[in-house]
Design an enzyme around this catalytic site. Sequence first.
Site, mmCIF file in Angstrom:
data_model
loop_
_atom_site.group_PDB
_atom_site.id
_atom_site.type_symbol
_atom_site.label_atom_id
_atom_site.label_comp_id
_atom_site.label_asym_id
_atom_site.label_seq_id
_atom_site.Cartn_x
_atom_site.Cartn_y
_atom_site.Cartn_z
ATOM 1 N N SER A 294 0.835 -1.200 0.000
ATOM 2 C CA SER A 294 0.000 0.000 0.000
ATOM 3 C C SER A 294 0.868 1.248 0.000
ATOM 4 O O SER A 294 1.906 1.304 0.648
ATOM 5 C CB SER A 294 -0.909 0.026 1.231
ATOM 6 N N LYS A 349 -4.499 -6.443 3.664
ATOM 7 C CA LYS A 349 -4.452 -5.379 2.644
ATOM 8 C C LYS A 349 -5.862 -5.083 2.141
ATOM 9 O O LYS A 349 -6.227 -3.921 1.899
ATOM 10 C CB LYS A 349 -3.551 -5.808 1.476
ATOM 11 N N HIS A 352 -7.482 -3.077 4.810
ATOM 12 C CA HIS A 352 -6.887 -1.734 4.716
ATOM 13 C C HIS A 352 -7.648 -0.909 3.693
ATOM 14 O O HIS A 352 -8.011 0.251 3.944
ATOM 15 C CB HIS A 352 -5.416 -1.848 4.308
ATOM 16 N N ASN A 353 -7.903 -1.491 2.520
ATOM 17 C CA ASN A 353 -8.611 -0.759 1.474
ATOM 18 C C ASN A 353 -10.056 -0.483 1.853
ATOM 19 O O ASN A 353 -10.625 0.540 1.463
ATOM 20 C CB ASN A 353 -8.541 -1.540 0.163
ATOM 21 N N GLU A 356 -9.915 2.391 4.061
ATOM 22 C CA GLU A 356 -9.595 3.517 3.168
ATOM 23 C C GLU A 356 -10.856 4.040 2.474
ATOM 24 O O GLU A 356 -11.058 5.255 2.381
ATOM 25 C CB GLU A 356 -8.574 3.046 2.146
#
Length: 628
Positions: A294, A349, A352-353, A356
């Site tokens: 990222s 990940k 995480h997105n 986000e």
Amino acid sequence: MIYIIAGVSGVGKTTIAKALSKALGIAFLDADDFHPESNRSKMSQGLALDDKDRQPWLLAIQERLKNEEKGKGIVLACSALKNKYRQTIQDGLHSLPSWIFLEGDFDLIHARMQERKHFMPASLLQSQYDTYERSSSGLHLDVRQTPEKLLELILENITMKESAEIGLIGLGVMGKSLSRNIARNGFRIHVYNRHVDGKEEGVAKKFLATHEELNNCLGFDDLGAFVASLSVPRKVFLMVNAGEAVDNVINNLVSLLSEGDLIIDGGNSHYKDTERRFQTLAKQNIGYIGTGVSGGELGALNGPSIMPGGSEKAYLEVENILTAIAAKDKNENACCAFIGKGGAGHFVKMVHNGIEYAEMQLIAEVYGLLRFSMQKTPDEIAEIFSRWNKGRSKSYLLEITADILRKKEGDAYLIDLILDKAGNKGTGSWTTIAACELGVAIPTITAALFARYQSADFDARQKAASLFNSKSEPIEIEIDNVLHAAYEQARFINHHQGFDLIHQASSQYNWNIDTKELARIWTNGCIIRSKLMEDIFKHHSESVSLILNQNLNSILQTHGEQLSSLIETLSKTNISAPCFFASLSYLNGYLEKTSLANIIQAQRDYFGAHTYERRDAASGQKFHTQWV
């Protein structure tokens, strides 16, 4: 590098040199093209050249090679029969060329020359043999072998001398940035990009030619030559689109790899695909690391946050490379650590997105309220965001949004020229699907995803806006008290949901993810880096619930009414704010001692005899009622 294929006329220099240039993805030169017309005329008459004839020819070649040194390499086919000719050619070069000598007996080469069309007749071959001085250095190959075998032997020799520590496949935006990052940190890297006629031609070579830090790298569009150029055990970093493309590349790679080699998938692959690939490749003793990366283009170039999962043993083989290229936290430790086995790296990940998505949507909702209900200009909103960014709200996304709002084209704000249809690449929807499969509530994250979906229905929105004549009435709200606090509360709830999902997945799949270490990895390099993430790392407790963490939940304790107050204000406007509404609803549901689920359970039992538990009975005991 400069590679010179040398030998007498007719030995096959041009054939092998062209094959090598194609395999390495670098240019080909034929020394015959540098002969002046006088030399060509003399040879065509059956007259041998002398040293005086050859001198201007050798100097012309030398000058061209000096210029080529500034590029990415070249393969030259040149007779270079004497040692002094070779010395003339390489005089003035910054590094010595690699000499490859093709050799064969006179009768074989004479027969070949009689079958070809060339300005040098077969009658001059003896003069070539008479002049030829065998070098004591370089690679010497017997031309009785096939051209394919000769190329294979040359590539093997190059691999031993110039092999790369790591190779990267896929030169999109992230792949290019990571390649430069790896090279800049002192690792030799070779790169590969597929060849597609008319679309992707010479991508690797063109890329290397534009960046000085890649001067010692080689670029390929032949997969076999690329793999052969890597040191053993081979380490191949994939930066290709998630899904079928990854499987196709792996399938093509496997036949070229050996036991002990390693594949690092740095794209946004789905964690279940990663689990499958990990298991499949393990049976062939090929390592596989599903690695979340990222940071976007600049992060990949200057230091991303890296989340490797899969085989810890395999990770240790590339730990030095990954930690060197990763961002650094406040203590100068790499924002990279092994996350867990199987698909753990790609799972975090993905989440995480998801976080986000919600962070971006919350900022957009604050912007919408300030712009359309409070009549603030983009510049004024940028000043508000910059002010917030100096304190507890500091984050990368808030910082870049302030920059975005200040950008103009002429007198117009660029933000007003951008079409309001949000895109997505799948990780947000994967996060929501994973939460549903695991039974974890993440309504703030899901609301952000659905907001993107709804924005994409552009034509329907235009018709509905005209039909209902929807207008936003001006409102007043305390910007640095109510709005700011509510924004912080919603952000906190968003992060709580993300960490809760990771905790539940880690437990379900036996990944043993260290969420404190994960928070540290996310303090720099990644898109969701922020002061809040630093606080989560600093005050992490064994209870992963952020809402229950007394060192973190003060924003909820001290500003308990602010989010409710904002929602009350938003309900009087036509501003779409799904993440704020979802956050308050989630918080109310999380804090309520008695939920409304007893009504749901009664309804389920009524129409489906699904049974229910009772407060006044033992835990787990099931009941069913005949309701009518």
